[in-house]
Design an enzyme around this catalytic site. Sequence first.
Site, PDB file in Angstrom:
ATOM      1  N   CYS A  96       0.798  -1.229   0.000  1.00 28.12           N
ATOM      2  CA  CYS A  96       0.000   0.000   0.000  1.00 28.12           C
ATOM      3  C   CYS A  96       0.836   1.289   0.000  1.00 28.12           C
ATOM      4  O   CYS A  96       1.357   1.658  -1.041  1.00 28.12           O
ATOM      5  CB  CYS A  96      -0.989  -0.043   1.153  1.00 28.12           C
ATOM      6  N   ARG A 130     -12.887   5.825  -1.757  1.00 26.44           N
ATOM      7  CA  ARG A 130     -11.976   4.976  -1.003  1.00 26.44           C
ATOM      8  C   ARG A 130     -12.236   3.514  -1.364  1.00 26.44           C
ATOM      9  O   ARG A 130     -13.379   3.061  -1.385  1.00 26.44           O
ATOM     10  CB  ARG A 130     -12.183   5.205   0.492  1.00 26.44           C
ATOM     11  N   HIS A 192      -3.452  -5.728   2.411  1.00 27.86           N
ATOM     12  CA  HIS A 192      -3.152  -5.924   3.827  1.00 27.86           C
ATOM     13  C   HIS A 192      -3.825  -7.240   4.206  1.00 27.86           C
ATOM     14  O   HIS A 192      -4.327  -7.965   3.353  1.00 27.86           O
ATOM     15  CB  HIS A 192      -3.766  -4.807   4.672  1.00 27.86           C
TER      16      HIS A 192
HETATM   17  N1  GLN Z   1      -2.427   6.988   2.102  1.00 33.99           N
HETATM   18  C1  GLN Z   1      -2.501   6.067   1.021  1.00 33.99           C
HETATM   19  C2  GLN Z   1      -3.889   5.955   0.378  1.00 33.99           C
HETATM   20  O1  GLN Z   1      -4.898   6.143   1.011  1.00 33.99           O
HETATM   21  C3  GLN Z   1      -2.023   4.711   1.496  1.00 33.99           C
HETATM   22  C4  GLN Z   1      -2.992   4.041   2.420  1.00 33.99           C
HETATM   23  C5  GLN Z   1      -2.464   2.768   2.995  1.00 33.99           C
HETATM   24  O2  GLN Z   1      -1.260   2.539   3.059  1.00 33.99           O
HETATM   25  N2  GLN Z   1      -3.371   1.915   3.461  1.00 33.99           N
HETATM   26  O3  GLN Z   1      -3.969   5.679  -0.801  1.00 33.99           O
END
Ligand code: GLN
Length: 240
Positions: A96, A130, A192
């Site tokens: 990520c 998101r 994750h």
């Molecule tokens: N901040 C980044 C995003 O939202 C990475 C998020 C994360 O590592 N889960 O895309």
Amino acid sequence: MSENKRINVLHLYPREMNIYGDWGNVLTLLKRLEWHGYDPQLLEHHPGEPFPHDVDLVIGGGGQDSGQGIVQVDLQKIAQELRALADDDTPMLMICGLYQLFGHRFVTHQNESIPGIGIFDLETIAGNNRMIGNVISSSPHGKLIGYENHSGATWLGKNQKPLGKVLKGDGNNGQDSTEGAIYRSVFGSYLHGSLLPKNPQFADELIRLATIRKFGSFEPRVIDDTFSDKARAQSMKRPR
Ligand code: GLN
């Protein structure tokens, strides 16, 4: 245990870039290395510290935009070492937030461009949507199961190979069915979960690459994966 079984696992930015259970990837590698008869040593790299020597495997996790902002200066300082290791076929797994920074840049909601180190030919732009939920992708290392949570949409360059094809979930951007990226033995992914406890075959691939690079061979032992098999079967049935 003798020196000649030692594998040095480097964890990048464990304080700033380590969310949604990404630490589980480090734990899984250390445990499986041990179960395969190797002698794992955990090294950590924190901002401002010198980059360690004799690195055999590199792991990095996700983080908030703010965490990415904190590590950006240091990441440029160690970029040369990381690129040299990547070109020398050192296995790495970036999840990520650090996956995004292994590309060219991450442009945040505030339109701030956080520069990456360009090991992957990709860029990431924060969006309003998101991308959250369970993911299944098909990869050369079997079906990968995990959980994504990012607003950055990642776009691969023309010749940049993805790690997998999304079967369920959004992956890199929710549009082109790609998930993650591969450059030599460097893997990037949005998954994750943590990823490696649920995907032990992929953990063993990283270990195989590290041991072959260091010793010229990998002599795996049989590991009882009953619990991760159950976790995989269960996760595959979960709704998005
Ligand atoms: N901040 C980044 C995003 O939202 C990475 C998020 C994360 O590592 N889960 O895309």
